[in-house]
Design a protein around this motif. Structure first.
Motif, PDB file in Angstrom:
ATOM      1  N   LYS A  84       0.771  -1.145  -0.074  1.00  0.00           N
ATOM      2  CA  LYS A  84      -0.048  -0.218   0.152  1.00  0.00           C
ATOM      3  C   LYS A  84       0.681   1.362  -0.044  1.00  0.00           C
ATOM      4  O   LYS A  84       0.615   2.253  -0.855  1.00  0.00           O
ATOM      5  N   SER A  85       1.921   1.371   1.053  1.00  0.00           N
ATOM      6  CA  SER A  85       2.901   2.511   0.996  1.00  0.00           C
ATOM      7  C   SER A  85       3.534   2.597  -0.516  1.00  0.00           C
ATOM      8  O   SER A  85       3.592   3.714  -0.833  1.00  0.00           O
ATOM      9  N   GLN A  88       1.400   4.093  -3.176  1.00  0.00           N
ATOM     10  CA  GLN A  88       1.393   5.424  -2.918  1.00  0.00           C
ATOM     11  C   GLN A  88       2.496   6.091  -3.362  1.00  0.00           C
ATOM     12  O   GLN A  88       2.495   7.299  -4.011  1.00  0.00           O
ATOM     13  N   ASP A  91       2.497   6.157  -7.407  1.00  0.00           N
ATOM     14  CA  ASP A  91       1.480   7.206  -7.759  1.00  0.00           C
ATOM     15  C   ASP A  91       1.995   8.449  -7.487  1.00  0.00           C
ATOM     16  O   ASP A  91       1.923   9.447  -8.410  1.00  0.00           O
TER      17      ASP A  91
END
Length: 176
Positions: A84-85, A88, A91
């Motif tokens: 998830k990190s 991010q 992105d």
């Protein structure tokens, strides 16, 4: 002046005792995580502090968890949080690249970064993360310094096929 010096020694001793009690009150899993995250470096001073702080019972309980982290790598929960990190970060990088700024990179480097897929980015980051966690687990074993840790580190320090042989040797120096 002498009274201030004596008072400071008493205060430092009470803080040290308080920290020792707190570490020994952690669950085995929490203590393993603490030791893994304590430091990325093999600092002998750090190892000695930890050795004096931990009860032998805690050392015996936590060392198998550290060995498991080394052998299996991060848990699924840790990997999910890492992914998830990582997503991010990817992105954010892609968004920054769309601004048209070059961020001091050459046209060739910019093209390389822009051409990178999520899959490529994640695989490289994941490999680095797993190796880092495994290396930190070895150093944590060096900090605990128990019998099981010493045997395991000796075995890994002799493993010439391991990419973490140097980490095992550094951790073994903490034990010795």
């Amino acid at each position: 002046m002498k009274n201030i010096f004596v008072l400071s020694i008493i205060l430092m001793s009470s803080f040290t005792l308080s920290a020792q009690q707190n570490l020994n009150q952690l669950s085995d899993a929490e203590l393993a995580e603490y030791l893994i995250n304590q430091s990325c470096t093999a600092e002998p001073e750090n190892a000695l502090k930890t050795k004096t702080v931990l009860r032998s019972e805690k050392v015996r309980n936590v060392e198998p968890l550290l060995i498991q982290t080394y052998e299996k790598g991060p848990s699924k929960t840790e990997m999910d949080a890492f992914e998830k990190s990582c997503r991010q970060r990817f992105d954010m990088i892609q968004k920054a690249l769309k601004t048209g700024r070059n961020y001091g990179l050459s046209d060739e480097d910019l093209a390389l970064v822009r051409g990178r897929t999520w899959e490529d980015f994640y695989e490289k980051e994941k490999k680095n993360y797993v190796m880092s966690r495994r290396s930190q687990a070895l150093l944590a074993l060096g900090r605990t310094g128990g019998t099981e840790a010493k045997k395991f580190l000796q075995k890994e320090a002799k493993n010439t096929k391991s990419p973490l042989q140097k980490s095992a040797k550094a951790a073994l120096e903490l034990v010795n």
